[in-house]
Design an enzyme around this catalytic site. Structure first.
Site, PDB file in Angstrom:
ATOM      1  N   GLU A   1       1.489  -0.571  -5.051  1.00 25.90           N
ATOM      2  CA  GLU A   1       0.624   0.549  -5.423  1.00 25.90           C
ATOM      3  C   GLU A   1       1.529   1.765  -5.518  1.00 25.90           C
ATOM      4  O   GLU A   1       1.884   2.389  -4.516  1.00 25.90           O
ATOM      5  CB  GLU A   1      -0.482   0.811  -4.402  1.00 25.90           C
TER       6      GLU A   1
ATOM      7  N   ASP B   1       0.824  -1.215   0.000  1.00 26.48           N
ATOM      8  CA  ASP B   1       0.000   0.000   0.000  1.00 26.48           C
ATOM      9  C   ASP B   1       0.859   1.266   0.000  1.00 26.48           C
ATOM     10  O   ASP B   1       1.877   1.329   0.697  1.00 26.48           O
ATOM     11  CB  ASP B   1      -0.846  -0.034   1.292  1.00 26.48           C
TER      12      ASP B   1
END
Ligand code: TEU
Length: 552
Positions: free
Chosen positions: A244, A206
């Site tokens: 990401e 993330d």
């Protein structure tokens, strides 16, 4: 490329499916999806051809950012089940040949994490330097650096008890971890090692670009990720890191690392995703073509993750202002459909007014661009969004299994659902798995056929891209070559039929196989592909020496 070699780099030909446990299936009848519900749907997922699950955060959390605010990295949110349920899910998935990656949310913790609670109690806390503090008032945060401008006006917040300011790139209840501190890096390895030991196949990492600030003197994000990659590879040789990294191309590819790729094996192709929307709006392939031309091939052991949306706002932050306004006007004209000034909180079917031709064109592109397709749950049936729900949660509604109450997601009264279901034209009464299972022409069955074809065409995951000239601005023609085999694809993004002529070069002794439908030999003289494409039409072909054995 032999299939066995492709298997070693499994992430290059996976078909990934992202789901949120709490909105997938409520098995214990409390209105909240749970791990047992996901386990009960593994055969559904295997049946459509999913080969890798990405589970959004399922850890204990105050749930102020839908689980991306974690208070315990070594446990399961009791609302969703237990570690025992998680292991059953893993084993069930593996029994069906399905891998599982989980969200690794390590840019920050929740402010309710014991580390932060200790850190803010005292400057002498052993966890104080797990976070980033400053004494003096911070400079103003540029608007462009505010990820959630609706809620925050700075990436620093003053902690009244200590009088110091702490860094948070996201919400103030998500204090950033301090990667300059070796103890933090050690903690992250322990967390990743724990889940690898339980049997996960890797991690979706993330918020990667936020983890190391360029002001972090002496701290190189790429050294950090080389270290993390080396660690996970020591623990599990074929574990994957899917990053990401929402950055422009030149900064983005650096996270693949050096050589064959020694940092993140997979990166989401944000620039190509955003260009795809501009191309869809314009009914013109050129923006997508330009983005593909600007996007370098992934290193041999790495891969682009292709997607049309994730669980967040559909970000268009890499388009210029006019381009973004163009997409907003076409796909999200109501300000209530837009978010953070950069994205849309809609799913694709409503944006395309339910036009199945355009939907299937878009997903054929997703499945046939060089890379690994990543689907977001509900895309396979054409789910819509619920704009009555605030923010990004509009696209995180309960999965639609049947036309029964709550779409078959949960038996509870609708008022007790974790989140309201979608209503209306793209809600469960009209869009659900059960109805589409029985309809050979449904989007669900179309996806099943297309995913099977994608998985039989490993060249798309391993090969090298060449963009071809189709003679029409609306048509994207590309081929992906691996060894003697070329996969040739043509997509008409326009609303008019067109005659397409594509030069394929030397095709003496080769045969062209239509991978999507039985058709005549459109291969003309001198290696010229000549065919008619309907509005929003697309074709996949395999070009190979006639004497080469291949998949059916
Ligand atoms: O998002 C990180 C992030 O920067 C996104 O807001 C991104 O800018 C946007 O989605 C365009 O891609 C990740 C998670 O995906 C998001 O759900 C979390 O809220 C956030 O991190 C904090 O953990």
């Amino acid at each position: 490329m032999t299939r066995s070699a492709a298997a070693d780099l499994w992430w290059k030909n996976a078909v990934v499916y992202c789901l949120d446990v709490e909105t997938y299936l409520d098995w214990d009848g409390d209105g909240i999806g749970d791990l047992r519900g996901v386990t009960e749907r593994i055969d559904y997922l295997a049946g459509i051809g999913v080969s890798c699950l990405w589970l959004m955060p399922f850890y204990p959390s105050p749930n102020r950012d839908d689980g991306y605010d974690i208070t315990d990295y070594y446990a399961v949110d009791p609302r969703l089940g237990t570690l025992g349920d998680f292991v059953v899910l893993l084993r069930t998935a593996k029994d069906r040949g399905m891998r599982v990656v989980i969200d690794l949310v390590i840019n920050h913790t929740s402010d309710q994490h014991p580390w932060f609670k200790s850190a803010r109690r005292s400057p002498r806390s052993p966890y104080r330097d797990y976070y980033v503090w400053r004494d003096e008032a911070p400079p103003t945060t540029p608007a462009a650096d505010l990820v959630f401008p609706d809620a925050e006006d700075s990436i620093w917040t003053k902690d009244e008890r200590s009088g110091q300011w702490y860094l948070h790139h996201f919400y103030r209840h998500q204090p950033d971890l301090n990667y300059a501190n070796p103890a933090v890096r050690d903690e992250i390895q322990r967390i990743a090692g724990f889940w690898l030991e339980l049997g996960v196949d890797g991690f979706r990492v993330d918020a990667v670009p936020f983890m190391v600030e360029d002001t972090d003197v002496g701290l190189d994000p790429h050294a950090l990720f080389k270290d993390l990659r080396a660690f996970i590879t020591r623990r599990r040789g074929d574990a994957v890191l899917l990053g990401e990294v929402n950055l422009p191309g030149k900064d983005l590819v650096r996270y693949f690392g050096d050589g064959p790729g020694d940092e993140l094996q997979m990166l989401f192709g944000f620039p190509v995703m955003q260009a795809t929307y501009l191309a869809l709006v314009r009914k013109d392939a050129r923006p997508l073509r330009a983005a593909l031309e600007a996007s370098p091939a992934a290193p041999r052991e790495c891969q682009w993750a292709r997607f049309l949306r994730n669980h967040d706002e559909l970000t268009l932050d890499q388009l210029d202002d006019d381009e973004r306004a163009e997409v907003f006007a076409a796909f999200g004209p109501d300000p209530g459909m837009q978010l953070f000034g950069r994205g849309l909180r809609r799913r694709l079917p409503p944006m395309l007014d339910g036009d199945q031709r355009r939907l299937r064109l878009a997903y054929s592109l997703l499945l046939s661009l060089p890379g690994t397709p990543v689907l977001y749950y509900g895309e396979e049936i054409g789910m819509g969004e619920n704009l009555e729900i605030d923010g990004r949660m509009s696209v995180r509604t309960p999965m639609q299994w049947t036309d029964q109450r709550n779409g078959g997601f949960s038996p509870v009264p609708p008022s007790r659902l974790v989140r309201p279901a979608v209503d209306g034209r793209f809600g469960p009464m009209a869009v659900n798995v059960a109805d589409q299972r029985g309809d050979q022409d449904s989007l669900l069955n179309w996806f099943e056929r297309m995913i099977r074809r994608r998985r039989e065409t490993a060249e798309l995951g391993m090969g090298q891209l060449t963009l071809l000239d189709a003679g029409h601005d609306a048509v994207l023609a590309h081929r992906v070559d691996e060894g003697p085999v070329g996969i040739v694809l043509v997509h008409n993004l326009g609303d008019e039929p067109c005659l397409v002529t594509v030069e394929l070069g030397e095709t003496e002794g080769c045969e062209l196989t239509d991978l999507l439908e039985v058709s005549g030999q459109p291969l003309g003289d001198g290696g010229r592909l000549e065919l008619k494409l309907e509005a929003y039409g697309f074709r996949w072909f395999r070009l190979q020496p006639a004497d080469l054995r291949s998949a059916p």
